[in-house]
Design a protein around this motif. Structure first.
Motif, mmCIF file in Angstrom:
data_model
loop_
_atom_site.group_PDB
_atom_site.id
_atom_site.type_symbol
_atom_site.label_atom_id
_atom_site.label_comp_id
_atom_site.label_asym_id
_atom_site.label_seq_id
_atom_site.Cartn_x
_atom_site.Cartn_y
_atom_site.Cartn_z
ATOM 1 N N GLU A 2 72.741 1.245 -16.521
ATOM 2 C CA GLU A 2 73.457 0.742 -17.768
ATOM 3 C C GLU A 2 74.931 1.320 -17.386
ATOM 4 N N ILE A 3 75.844 0.788 -17.774
ATOM 5 C CA ILE A 3 77.403 1.096 -17.714
ATOM 6 C C ILE A 3 77.705 2.149 -18.688
ATOM 7 N N PRO A 4 78.172 3.364 -18.345
ATOM 8 C CA PRO A 4 78.648 4.286 -19.097
ATOM 9 C C PRO A 4 79.644 3.605 -20.092
ATOM 10 N N LYS A 5 79.647 3.912 -21.340
ATOM 11 C CA LYS A 5 80.464 3.814 -22.580
ATOM 12 C C LYS A 5 81.562 4.775 -22.730
ATOM 13 N N ILE A 6 82.940 4.392 -22.645
ATOM 14 C CA ILE A 6 83.954 5.533 -22.954
ATOM 15 C C ILE A 6 84.881 5.104 -24.150
ATOM 16 N N ASP A 15 97.407 3.044 -15.483
ATOM 17 C CA ASP A 15 96.596 3.529 -14.226
ATOM 18 C C ASP A 15 95.342 4.072 -14.597
ATOM 19 N N GLY A 16 95.436 5.014 -15.586
ATOM 20 C CA GLY A 16 94.392 5.761 -15.973
ATOM 21 C C GLY A 16 93.373 4.888 -16.390
ATOM 22 N N ILE A 17 93.692 3.781 -17.425
ATOM 23 C CA ILE A 17 92.733 3.285 -18.028
ATOM 24 C C ILE A 17 92.153 2.301 -17.049
ATOM 25 N N GLU A 18 92.675 1.783 -16.045
ATOM 26 C CA GLU A 18 92.250 0.843 -14.888
ATOM 27 C C GLU A 18 91.363 1.597 -14.029
ATOM 28 N N MET A 19 91.696 3.072 -13.648
ATOM 29 C CA MET A 19 90.755 3.807 -13.027
ATOM 30 C C MET A 19 89.215 3.881 -13.898
ATOM 31 N N GLU A 23 84.480 1.980 -13.356
ATOM 32 C CA GLU A 23 83.167 2.578 -13.420
ATOM 33 C C GLU A 23 82.534 2.552 -14.808
ATOM 34 N N CYS A 24 83.449 2.098 -15.892
ATOM 35 C CA CYS A 24 82.885 2.294 -17.277
ATOM 36 C C CYS A 24 83.368 0.934 -18.122
ATOM 37 N N ALA A 25 82.369 1.091 -19.146
ATOM 38 C CA ALA A 25 83.022 -0.077 -20.227
ATOM 39 C C ALA A 25 83.779 1.005 -21.288
ATOM 40 N N VAL A 26 85.235 0.582 -21.290
ATOM 41 C CA VAL A 26 86.061 1.487 -21.780
ATOM 42 C C VAL A 26 86.695 0.717 -23.064
ATOM 43 N N LYS A 45 79.366 6.937 -31.740
ATOM 44 C CA LYS A 45 78.176 6.914 -31.864
ATOM 45 C C LYS A 45 77.340 6.437 -30.716
ATOM 46 N N ASP A 46 77.756 5.544 -29.801
ATOM 47 C CA ASP A 46 77.218 5.020 -28.908
ATOM 48 C C ASP A 46 77.801 5.297 -27.485
ATOM 49 N N LYS A 47 78.787 6.171 -27.569
ATOM 50 C CA LYS A 47 79.476 6.422 -26.282
ATOM 51 C C LYS A 47 78.961 7.628 -25.388
ATOM 52 N N ASP A 48 79.038 7.189 -24.085
ATOM 53 C CA ASP A 48 78.533 8.424 -23.285
ATOM 54 C C ASP A 48 79.733 9.443 -22.826
ATOM 55 N N GLY A 49 80.866 9.110 -23.065
ATOM 56 C CA GLY A 49 82.047 9.844 -23.036
ATOM 57 C C GLY A 49 83.189 9.611 -23.766
ATOM 58 N N VAL A 50 84.053 10.649 -23.824
ATOM 59 C CA VAL A 50 85.473 10.351 -24.534
ATOM 60 C C VAL A 50 86.378 11.181 -24.063
ATOM 61 N N LEU A 51 87.478 10.461 -23.969
ATOM 62 C CA LEU A 51 88.702 10.844 -23.589
ATOM 63 C C LEU A 51 89.706 11.038 -24.762
ATOM 64 N N CYS A 52 89.934 12.357 -25.106
ATOM 65 C CA CYS A 52 90.589 12.639 -26.449
ATOM 66 C C CYS A 52 91.678 13.233 -26.122
#
Length: 206
Positions: A2-6, A15-19, A23-26, A45-52
């Protein structure tokens, strides 16, 4: 697999978003949109990672709302918004971005210093009003920066970068803080003085 959700809580450099997208569903919050606390907690709720950002509070309530969470990346030098103890207890890694703004902030210090010394803002404002009637010898004369004394309060990374940039202007460096700093003493030829002395003897203070 499963693709990680961010979740990215504010638009950042593309550029950061494209990186991340490689690897992830952003999911990116659109530029200029600020999530309310309830919206923020709902989105994770359903996220594997957060960029805050520093404006996002990462605490026990946040962790409870994100049961799938694997990690949080703070798009900031600091981490005052993050409950490190709570994350450690839950074994959720946190990260920040130290040093990335050191030179950028020091350059802003110099922009402000030159602006104050050379009266850039009031002279620019006068010209833009259409009221400027011509040059005169004493108009917005300002003061030189070269050879003056620069006082730095708080000898940290940004203070050191600001001091290094003063070398081209042959400035004397004074600094004050809770303790001496070896970088200032040995590499910047700076003088450690009490705060009162710094205020009395400095031409510019950062």
């Amino acid at each position: 697999m499963e693709i990680p959700k961010i979740l990215v809580t504010q638009q950042i450099i593309p550029d950061g978003i494209e990186m991340l997208k490689k690897e992830c569903a952003v999911e990116v919050v659109p530029d200029g949109q600020q999530l309310s606390r309830d919206e923020f907690l709902d989105r994770v709720k359903d996220k594997d990672g957060v960029l805050c950002l520093l404006t996002d509070r990462i605490d026990s309530e946040f962790f409870n709302a994100a049961p799938n969470l694997k990690g949080v990346a703070n798009y900031a030098v600091g981490y005052d918004n993050m409950d490190v103890a709570e994350a450690s207890k839950r074994k959720i890694p946190l990260s920040n971005t130290p040093d990335v703004l050191t030179n950028a902030t020091a350059e802003i210090v110099w922009a402000l210093l030159f602006s104050a010394a050379r009266k850039v803002i009031p002279s620019d404002r006068l010209v833009r009003t259409g009221l400027w009637e011509g040059w005169s010898p004493l108009q917005f004369v300002g003061t030189e920066v070269t050879g003056k004394t620069l006082g730095i309060v708080g000898p940290g990374r940004i203070g050191a970068a600001t001091a290094r940039m003063s070398r081209g202007f042959d400035m004397k460096i004074l600094y004050s803080g809770h303790r001496r700093n070896e970088v200032f003493d040995k590499n910047l030829n700076a003088q450690f003085v009490p705060f009162e002395t710094l205020v009395e003897e400095s031409d510019f203070i950062s």
